[in-house]
Design an enzyme around this catalytic site. Structure first.
Site, PDB file in Angstrom:
ATOM      1  N   ASP A  91       0.809  -1.213   0.000  1.00  0.00           N
ATOM      2  CA  ASP A  91       0.000   0.000   0.000  1.00  0.00           C
ATOM      3  C   ASP A  91       0.848   1.270   0.000  1.00  0.00           C
ATOM      4  O   ASP A  91       0.447   2.298   0.544  1.00  0.00           O
ATOM      5  CB  ASP A  91      -0.963   0.001   1.193  1.00  0.00           C
ATOM      6  CG  ASP A  91      -0.233  -0.089   2.530  1.00  0.00           C
ATOM      7  OD1 ASP A  91       1.001  -0.280   2.525  1.00  0.00           O
ATOM      8  OD2 ASP A  91      -0.897   0.022   3.579  1.00  0.00           O
ATOM      9  N   ASP A 128       8.675  -4.395  13.666  1.00  0.00           N
ATOM     10  CA  ASP A 128       9.143  -3.005  13.652  1.00  0.00           C
ATOM     11  C   ASP A 128       9.426  -2.490  15.062  1.00  0.00           C
ATOM     12  O   ASP A 128      10.440  -1.809  15.300  1.00  0.00           O
ATOM     13  CB  ASP A 128       8.163  -2.090  12.923  1.00  0.00           C
ATOM     14  CG  ASP A 128       6.713  -2.300  13.352  1.00  0.00           C
ATOM     15  OD1 ASP A 128       6.439  -3.236  14.124  1.00  0.00           O
ATOM     16  OD2 ASP A 128       5.854  -1.517  12.903  1.00  0.00           O
TER      17      ASP A 128
END
Length: 440
Positions: free
Chosen positions: A206, A283
């Site tokens: 995306d 992350d």
């Protein structure tokens, strides 16, 4: 009688003299003859060399000359390896697979997003120097059809059997575990495709890229070799919203891992991150001090990626109101004027601290009266930082003790015509190998 003898003697002498002169002349003629014979023989030898011999000698001479040139070039390159006065000499030569940068796009089942991501990459990708891979979590047919529709523009399409390993009692966040495990699968597979790949750019389905996305990574890439205190180059600015950015040619170091289009070296993956990659929340795992080890990333002031995937993501649009306002760079940059050496820790820290300390300390209610200044607000606790961030209008978020976008505890943003530093009362450079990362 005496006259007769004298005449006889003179005649004898004349004859001897004549004989001597004759012999001398003959000797000279013989010398000349030998000289001409020698020249003729030498000419004969030269003329006896065939055309193929001449070509062979010419090729050998050219090879020797090229060999000397190559050795000289290798010596020059070795001497210039870490020089950065002209960043253009530091960018990859992009002539063989050791200088090709693979891009891997991670996708699950949002085929329409994946198509837009690939189309924007192909719109700006150079003719050579980059390979695009797609790593799919599962076997969604629409995703496969989308990848296939791009033909050989996609180097390879990997598909992973979606068997997610998760700890007990965390079934409500399966997506975060699947994503982390998919990342390890995809990165391993890309590096396995070509042993000469030295680094990788990680994308998600995306993301849309800026027109100078490829130039940005090409020019910044050498920093990962030049400065071991850096572990990534990111295309993203967490605080890159409208009203908080200005200069497309401005770049920063960040202690906060930005992600969203980022590059790392194979060495980092194989020697550090890869062997201990987490099962989930990859992350946030990178941002933890024990894993980041005080290392930083480079980020732009104006982002080179933009996330448009507000449907079906794992984060449930946690920061949608900020992400929708992120500015994607559309302005051209003269990359030859960018001095990447200024981003090396030993150069950057000194200049950065000097700038922050020379700025004007103000209170929040004074911001409106300031124009074209370097100003700063100070905080001492995480809660205090969050309050200031909300008042300013940037992302109020802290991970592993580091505010989003911070370097040495300082977040830098543009605020109208001002440069605003949100910082602690005192700070200094840190040696990333010996000290823990900066924490509030």
């Amino acid at each position: 009688m005496h006259l007769s003898r004298d005449f006889s003697k003179r005649s004898t002498l004349d004859i001897k003299s004549l004989l001597f002169k004759t012999k001398f002349r003959t000797f000279l003629l013989l010398l000349w003859l030998l000289f001409f014979l020698y020249c003729g023989y030498y000419y004969f030898l030269l003329s006896s060399i065939t055309t193929s011999d001449k070509k062979r000698l010419q090729i050998q001479s050219e090879n020797n000359r090229d060999s000397r040139s190559t050795r000289e070039e290798q010596v020059t390159n070795k001497d210039n390896k870490f020089k950065t006065e002209n960043p253009t000499v530091q960018q990859p030569a992009l002539s063989d697979s050791s200088n090709v940068i693979p891009i891997v796009i991670f996708t699950y089942q949002r085929a329409e997003y994946l198509r837009e991501c690939i189309e924007t990459l192909l719109r700006y990708i150079p003719n050579k120097g980059f390979h695009i891979y797609v790593s799919q979590d599962g076997f969604d047919e629409k995703v496969k059809e989308t990848v296939d529709s791009f033909g050989d523009k996609i180097k390879k399409h990997f598909q992973r059997e979606r068997n997610v390993i998760i700890p007990d009692k965390v079934s409500n966040v399966v997506a975060y575990y699947s994503i982390a495990q998919h990342y390890k699968f995809g990165i391993d597979h890309v590096f396995a495709e070509d042993v000469n790949y030295d680094r990788i750019i990680i994308m998600e389905e995306d993301l849309r890229v800026a027109p100078d996305f490829f130039e940005y990574f090409t020019y910044m890439s050498p920093l990962l070799n030049m400065d071991t205190s850096l572990f990534c180059i990111s295309a993203w600015n967490d605080n890159g919203m409208k009203g908080f950015v200005k200069d497309p040619a401005k770049f920063y170091r960040s202690d906060f891992f930005p992600g969203l289009g980022w590059m790392m070296r194979r060495k980092l993956w194989e020697d550090d991150f890869g062997p201990k990659w987490p099962l989930g929340f990859w992350d946030d795992w990178i941002r933890e001090g024990v894993n980041r080890k005080g290392r930083a990333c480079v980020r732009p002031e104006i982002s080179r990626t933009y996330t448009f995937g507000f449907k079906g993501g794992a984060s449930s649009n946690q920061f949608a109101n900020y992400l929708s306002d992120i500015v994607l760079n559309t302005e051209s940059v003269d990359w030859n004027k960018i001095d990447i050496n200024s981003l090396v820790k030993s150069n950057y820290d000194e200049e950065f601290i000097k700038e922050v300390k020379s700025s004007t300390l103000i209170k929040f209610n004074e911001i409106g009266a300031r124009e074209n200044e370097k100003i700063r607000l100070e905080y001492s606790t995480s809660d205090e930082y969050m309050r200031i961030a909300r008042e300013v209008g940037i992302m109020a978020d802290v991970k592993a003790g580091v505010p989003r976008g911070a370097y040495l505890g300082t977040v830098t943003v543009r605020l109208r015509s001002n440069t605003l530093y949100i910082t602690t009362p005192s700070f200094a450079p840190q040696t990333y190998t010996n000290l823990p990362p900066y924490k509030i």
